[in-house]
Design a protein around this motif. Structure first.
Motif, PDB file in Angstrom:
ATOM      1  N   GLY A  36       0.825  -1.207   0.000  1.00 25.32           N
ATOM      2  CA  GLY A  36       0.000   0.000   0.000  1.00 25.32           C
ATOM      3  C   GLY A  36       0.854   1.250   0.000  1.00 25.32           C
ATOM      4  N   GLY A  37       0.763   2.019  -1.096  1.00 24.10           N
ATOM      5  CA  GLY A  37       1.592   3.223  -1.223  1.00 24.10           C
ATOM      6  C   GLY A  37       0.832   4.495  -0.923  1.00 24.10           C
ATOM      7  N   GLY A  38       0.028   4.479   0.157  1.00 25.44           N
ATOM      8  CA  GLY A  38      -0.698   5.676   0.550  1.00 25.44           C
ATOM      9  C   GLY A  38      -0.014   6.385   1.706  1.00 25.44           C
ATOM     10  N   SER A  39      -0.822   7.049   2.532  1.00 29.06           N
ATOM     11  CA  SER A  39      -0.269   7.905   3.589  1.00 29.06           C
ATOM     12  C   SER A  39       0.656   7.140   4.522  1.00 29.06           C
ATOM     13  CB  SER A  39      -1.407   8.510   4.415  1.00 29.06           C
ATOM     14  OG  SER A  39      -2.416   8.968   3.577  1.00 29.06           O
ATOM     15  N   VAL A  61       4.638  -2.198  -2.700  1.00 25.73           N
ATOM     16  CA  VAL A  61       3.651  -2.793  -3.616  1.00 25.73           C
ATOM     17  C   VAL A  61       2.408  -1.902  -3.633  1.00 25.73           C
ATOM     18  CG1 VAL A  61       2.297  -4.852  -4.162  1.00 25.73           C
ATOM     19  CG2 VAL A  61       4.487  -5.084  -2.949  1.00 25.73           C
ATOM     20  N   ARG A 189     -12.911   6.266   8.103  1.00 22.87           N
ATOM     21  CA  ARG A 189     -11.799   7.127   7.680  1.00 22.87           C
ATOM     22  C   ARG A 189     -12.236   8.598   7.703  1.00 22.87           C
ATOM     23  NH1 ARG A 189      -9.480   5.781   1.719  1.00 22.87           N
ATOM     24  NH2 ARG A 189      -7.866   4.965   3.077  1.00 22.87           N
ATOM     25  N   CYS A 190     -11.416   9.427   8.341  1.00 25.20           N
ATOM     26  CA  CYS A 190     -11.622  10.879   8.379  1.00 25.20           C
ATOM     27  C   CYS A 190     -12.971  11.302   8.970  1.00 25.20           C
ATOM     28  CB  CYS A 190     -11.462  11.495   6.997  1.00 25.20           C
ATOM     29  SG  CYS A 190     -11.329  13.299   7.079  1.00 25.20           S
ATOM     30  N   ARG A 197     -17.363  17.501   3.187  1.00 20.98           N
ATOM     31  CA  ARG A 197     -17.916  17.270   1.833  1.00 20.98           C
ATOM     32  C   ARG A 197     -19.261  17.979   1.656  1.00 20.98           C
ATOM     33  NH1 ARG A 197     -17.757  11.342  -0.474  1.00 20.98           N
ATOM     34  NH2 ARG A 197     -15.600  11.999  -0.758  1.00 20.98           N
ATOM     35  N   LYS A 327      -8.841   7.913  12.141  1.00 21.46           N
ATOM     36  CA  LYS A 327      -8.292   7.346  10.901  1.00 21.46           C
ATOM     37  C   LYS A 327      -8.097   8.505   9.930  1.00 21.46           C
ATOM     38  CE  LYS A 327     -10.524   2.924  11.697  1.00 21.46           C
ATOM     39  NZ  LYS A 327      -9.313   2.245  12.178  1.00 21.46           N
ATOM     40  N   GLY A 329      -4.950  10.752   7.271  1.00 20.53           N
ATOM     41  CA  GLY A 329      -3.640  10.736   6.616  1.00 20.53           C
ATOM     42  C   GLY A 329      -2.557  11.204   7.573  1.00 20.53           C
ATOM     43  N   TRP A 362      -8.036  19.247   9.464  1.00 21.35           N
ATOM     44  CA  TRP A 362      -8.589  20.535   9.064  1.00 21.35           C
ATOM     45  C   TRP A 362      -9.817  20.298   8.191  1.00 21.35           C
ATOM     46  CZ3 TRP A 362      -3.338  19.670   9.334  1.00 21.35           C
ATOM     47  CH2 TRP A 362      -2.577  20.586  10.069  1.00 21.35           C
TER      48      TRP A 362
HETATM   49  C1  LIG Z   1     -13.113  12.811   1.708  1.00 24.95           C
HETATM   50  C2  LIG Z   1     -11.919  12.554   2.574  1.00 24.95           C
HETATM   51  C3  LIG Z   1     -11.213  13.604   3.106  1.00 24.95           C
HETATM   52  C4  LIG Z   1     -10.104  13.365   3.916  1.00 24.95           C
HETATM   53  N1  LIG Z   1      -9.433  14.424   4.430  1.00 24.95           N
HETATM   54  C5  LIG Z   1      -8.384  14.209   5.239  1.00 24.95           C
HETATM   55  C6  LIG Z   1      -7.658  15.300   5.772  1.00 24.95           C
HETATM   56  O1  LIG Z   1      -7.984  16.469   5.527  1.00 24.95           O
HETATM   57  N2  LIG Z   1      -6.601  15.046   6.573  1.00 24.95           N
HETATM   58  C7  LIG Z   1      -6.203  13.777   6.853  1.00 24.95           C
HETATM   59  O2  LIG Z   1      -5.216  13.603   7.568  1.00 24.95           O
HETATM   60  N3  LIG Z   1      -6.881  12.704   6.356  1.00 24.95           N
HETATM   61  C8  LIG Z   1      -7.945  12.888   5.562  1.00 24.95           C
HETATM   62  N4  LIG Z   1      -8.620  11.813   5.041  1.00 24.95           N
HETATM   63  C9  LIG Z   1      -8.268  10.437   5.480  1.00 24.95           C
HETATM   64  C10 LIG Z   1      -7.080   9.866   4.748  1.00 24.95           C
HETATM   65  O3  LIG Z   1      -7.273   9.889   3.351  1.00 24.95           O
HETATM   66  C11 LIG Z   1      -6.830   8.420   5.180  1.00 24.95           C
HETATM   67  O4  LIG Z   1      -7.023   8.307   6.566  1.00 24.95           O
HETATM   68  C12 LIG Z   1      -5.413   8.008   4.853  1.00 24.95           C
HETATM   69  O5  LIG Z   1      -5.224   8.061   3.467  1.00 24.95           O
HETATM   70  C13 LIG Z   1      -5.102   6.628   5.385  1.00 24.95           C
HETATM   71  O6  LIG Z   1      -3.837   6.199   4.969  1.00 24.95           O
HETATM   72  P1  LIG Z   1      -3.592   4.647   4.703  1.00 24.95           P
HETATM   73  O7  LIG Z   1      -2.152   4.494   4.376  1.00 24.95           O
HETATM   74  O8  LIG Z   1      -4.174   3.856   5.806  1.00 24.95           O
HETATM   75  O9  LIG Z   1      -4.491   4.335   3.425  1.00 24.95           O
HETATM   76  P2  LIG Z   1      -4.439   4.976   1.969  1.00 24.95           P
HETATM   77  O10 LIG Z   1      -3.813   6.305   1.989  1.00 24.95           O
HETATM   78  O11 LIG Z   1      -5.808   4.833   1.415  1.00 24.95           O
HETATM   79  O12 LIG Z   1      -3.471   4.013   1.174  1.00 24.95           O
HETATM   80  C14 LIG Z   1      -3.801   2.677   0.957  1.00 24.95           C
HETATM   81  C15 LIG Z   1      -3.102   2.226  -0.328  1.00 24.95           C
HETATM   82  O13 LIG Z   1      -3.044   0.796  -0.323  1.00 24.95           O
HETATM   83  C16 LIG Z   1      -3.262   0.336  -1.626  1.00 24.95           C
HETATM   84  N5  LIG Z   1      -3.723  -1.043  -1.505  1.00 24.95           N
HETATM   85  C17 LIG Z   1      -4.875  -1.495  -0.973  1.00 24.95           C
HETATM   86  N6  LIG Z   1      -4.928  -2.842  -1.036  1.00 24.95           N
HETATM   87  C18 LIG Z   1      -3.763  -3.240  -1.600  1.00 24.95           C
HETATM   88  C19 LIG Z   1      -3.234  -4.511  -1.963  1.00 24.95           C
HETATM   89  N7  LIG Z   1      -3.913  -5.634  -1.742  1.00 24.95           N
HETATM   90  N8  LIG Z   1      -2.013  -4.564  -2.554  1.00 24.95           N
HETATM   91  C20 LIG Z   1      -1.311  -3.414  -2.787  1.00 24.95           C
HETATM   92  N9  LIG Z   1      -1.776  -2.183  -2.481  1.00 24.95           N
HETATM   93  C21 LIG Z   1      -2.993  -2.110  -1.902  1.00 24.95           C
HETATM   94  C22 LIG Z   1      -4.288   1.312  -2.204  1.00 24.95           C
HETATM   95  O14 LIG Z   1      -4.239   1.332  -3.615  1.00 24.95           O
HETATM   96  C23 LIG Z   1      -3.853   2.629  -1.584  1.00 24.95           C
HETATM   97  O15 LIG Z   1      -2.999   3.381  -2.428  1.00 24.95           O
HETATM   98  C24 LIG Z   1      -9.713  12.033   4.197  1.00 24.95           C
HETATM   99  C25 LIG Z   1     -10.429  10.972   3.659  1.00 24.95           C
HETATM  100  C26 LIG Z   1     -11.529  11.221   2.851  1.00 24.95           C
HETATM  101  C27 LIG Z   1     -12.269  10.065   2.245  1.00 24.95           C
END
Ligand SMILES: Cc1cc2nc3c(=O)[nH]c(=O)nc-3n(C[C@H](O)[C@H](O)[C@H](O)COP(=O)(O)OP(=O)(O)OC[C@H]3O[C@@H](n4cnc5c(N)ncnc54)[C@H](O)[C@@H]3O)c2cc1C
Length: 421
Positions: A36-39, A61, A189-190, A197, A327, A329, A362
């Motif tokens: 997972g390449g997110g936050s 990955v 999440r969030c 929104r 939950k 970012g 925020w």
């Molecule tokens: C509308 C909205 C507004 C938001 N605003 C804010 C904000 O202002 N401030 C804040 O801090 N947070 C905010 N968030 C919350 C924030 O987006 C999440 O809490 C944060 O992204 C979580 O990070 P994460 O690494 O857990 O997941 P993510 O950032 O979602 O990353 C998960 C990654 O894992 C990958 N993945 C999933 N399954 C697999 C797999 N089987 N194999 C490989 N890769 C996989 C996905 O493709 C994804 O890229 C907001 C969320 C929403 C929906």
């Protein structure tokens, strides 16, 4: 003389590298796989690779080539940001930090063999595994809705094409039409995300479609920053937004995507756009890896974000059950740095620092009208516990609200640099 000095320096550097990497000579570098390449995942991969100076082999990955942030996606709905502003690519992580970025899905984890299987057929061995797969939706949590209906009734709770679709639906809604949101139950999440929104949809509708109505169907008694949102909606969008809570049956609903109807405790509402945000659980790979509890989330050790089920695995971000942190970012990024420090300590004997976590969320309510809520956290045996918090106040002056919004943009730029540069 010059040569001798160079040799000596080289010798010292080699000795230092040897001391900091307790891996037997001839053995390959310790391997970390991040799913997972997110936050959480991008931050962890970057910090482990950057700070270990090549001593650890890091593979990330991630199926998508551009990560679209959910954060600030509401501002895109409101017309303040462009979609392109939300997208970020992985090139620098590979080029600058030597991370092996694999664009594929992880489909299975063999925790005995310590391997990750990829959809494309590859198998990645690891010494430590980091999972940060974000969320998936609880099936049937909104009767009548399923992933098959996500184009008719988008969730837009994973950013990218879903956010783009929801914006197009809002922008093209008939004059005087109804935008409905089915809000999620806790935890999700969030926490302020759905209500930011609503603010941003109201902002764009006020400009383009001022007789439109907004309906929030919310199973929760209360929600994050409620008094701030209610005050802001009264000032910016009077008469436009109605919220139906559980006392009026919002905890007993179903939807009919074909007919664009919402059944609220037996009363049918005809709507024009319907944003369904279902109940949530950890991203599916966490469950497939056997790391989740009955709650659907993955329990972790508060001091380092290690899975409570496996000493070689860390779970970050939304997927983790850690305690008081929302939950977000910001939380995922903060947890990733703690985990990266712990992993480097385990694999290269580098210095271990005590875990400290923080978060701020925020939200933008109207033009230059930003609010925030946040806290610092410390690990206890049982959970990550909130120690001190702060929240914006109703009645703050316009300049403070503008500064709060500016601060949020600074945070956005900062977290993106922390993940991708
Ligand atoms: C509308 C909205 C507004 C938001 N605003 C804010 C904000 O202002 N401030 C804040 O801090 N947070 C905010 N968030 C919350 C924030 O987006 C999440 O809490 C944060 O992204 C979580 O990070 P994460 O690494 O857990 O997941 P993510 O950032 O979602 O990353 C998960 C990654 O894992 C990958 N993945 C999933 N399954 C697999 C797999 N089987 N194999 C490989 N890769 C996989 C996905 O493709 C994804 O890229 C907001 C969320 C929403 C929906």
């Amino acid at each position: 003389m010059h040569l001798k000095r160079r040799t000596m320096l080289g010798g010292m550097a080699a000795a230092a590298a040897f001391l900091s990497a307790p891996v037997a000579l001839g053995q390959s570098r310790p391997r970390v796989v991040v799913i997972g390449g997110g936050s959480g995942g991008a931050t962890a991969a970057r910090y482990i690779a950057r700070d270990s100076d090549g001593a650890i082999d890091v593979t990330l990955v991630e199926p998508t080539r551009s990560y679209y942030t959910c954060y600030f996606s509401n501002l895109y709905l409101g017309g303040f940001w462009e979609l392109a502003d939300l997208g970020h690519s992985y090139g620098t992580l590979a080029a600058r930090h030597g991370i092996n970025v694999v664009h594929d899905w992880a489909v299975a984890v063999d925790r005995d063999a310590k391997t990750v299987a990829l959809a494309g057929g590859g198998v990645l061995p690891y010494d430590r595994l980091v999972l940060s797969p974000g969320i998936d939706f609880v099936e049937d949590s909104v009767p009548g809705w399923s992933i098959a209906a996500q184009n008719r009734m988008p969730h837009a709770y994973k950013a990218g094409s879903q956010t783009e679709l929801l914006k197009a639906q809002v922008d093209n809604m008939r004059a005087g039409g109804t935008f409905a949101m089915v809000a999620p139950p806790n935890p999700y999440r969030c926490p302020p995300g759905p209500y930011e929104r609503i603010s941003m949809v109201a902002h764009i509708l006020k400009e383009r479609n001022p007789t439109a109505k907004i309906l929030i169907i919310d199973p929760k008694e209360t929600y994050s920053k409620q008094s701030l949102f209610e005050d802001g909606w009264g000032r910016h969008y009077p008469g436009m937004i109605e919220r139906i809570g559980p006392e009026f049956g919002a905890d007993n609903i179903s939807v009919n995507p074909d007919a664009m109807e919402v059944d609220i405790d037996g009363t049918i509402e005809q709507v024009d756009v319907c944003n369904v945000i279902p109940a949530q659980k950890a991203g599916r790979i966490a469950e497939l890896a056997g790391l989740t509890a009955d709650s659907g989330w993955a329990p972790v050790v508060p001091a380092n974000m290690k899975s409570r089920m496996d000493d070689n695995v860390y779970v970050l971000g939304d997927a983790s059950a850690q305690g008081d942190m929302p939950k977000s970012g910001f939380s995922a990024n903060s947890q990733a740095k703690v985990a990266a420090n712990s992993i480097r300590h385990e694999l290269t004997d580098s210095r271990l620092f005590p875990a400290r976590y923080s978060n701020t969320c925020w939200s933008l309510i109207g033009t230059d009208d930003g609010v925030k809520v946040g806290a610092n956290y410390e690990p206890t045996e049982e959970k990550i516990a909130s120690v001190e918090g702060f929240i914006s106040q109703v009645g703050e002056d316009a300049e403070l609200r503008r500064q709060t919004y500016e601060e949020s943009i600074g945070w956005y730029n900062g977290i993106i640099a922390d993940m991708f540069t």
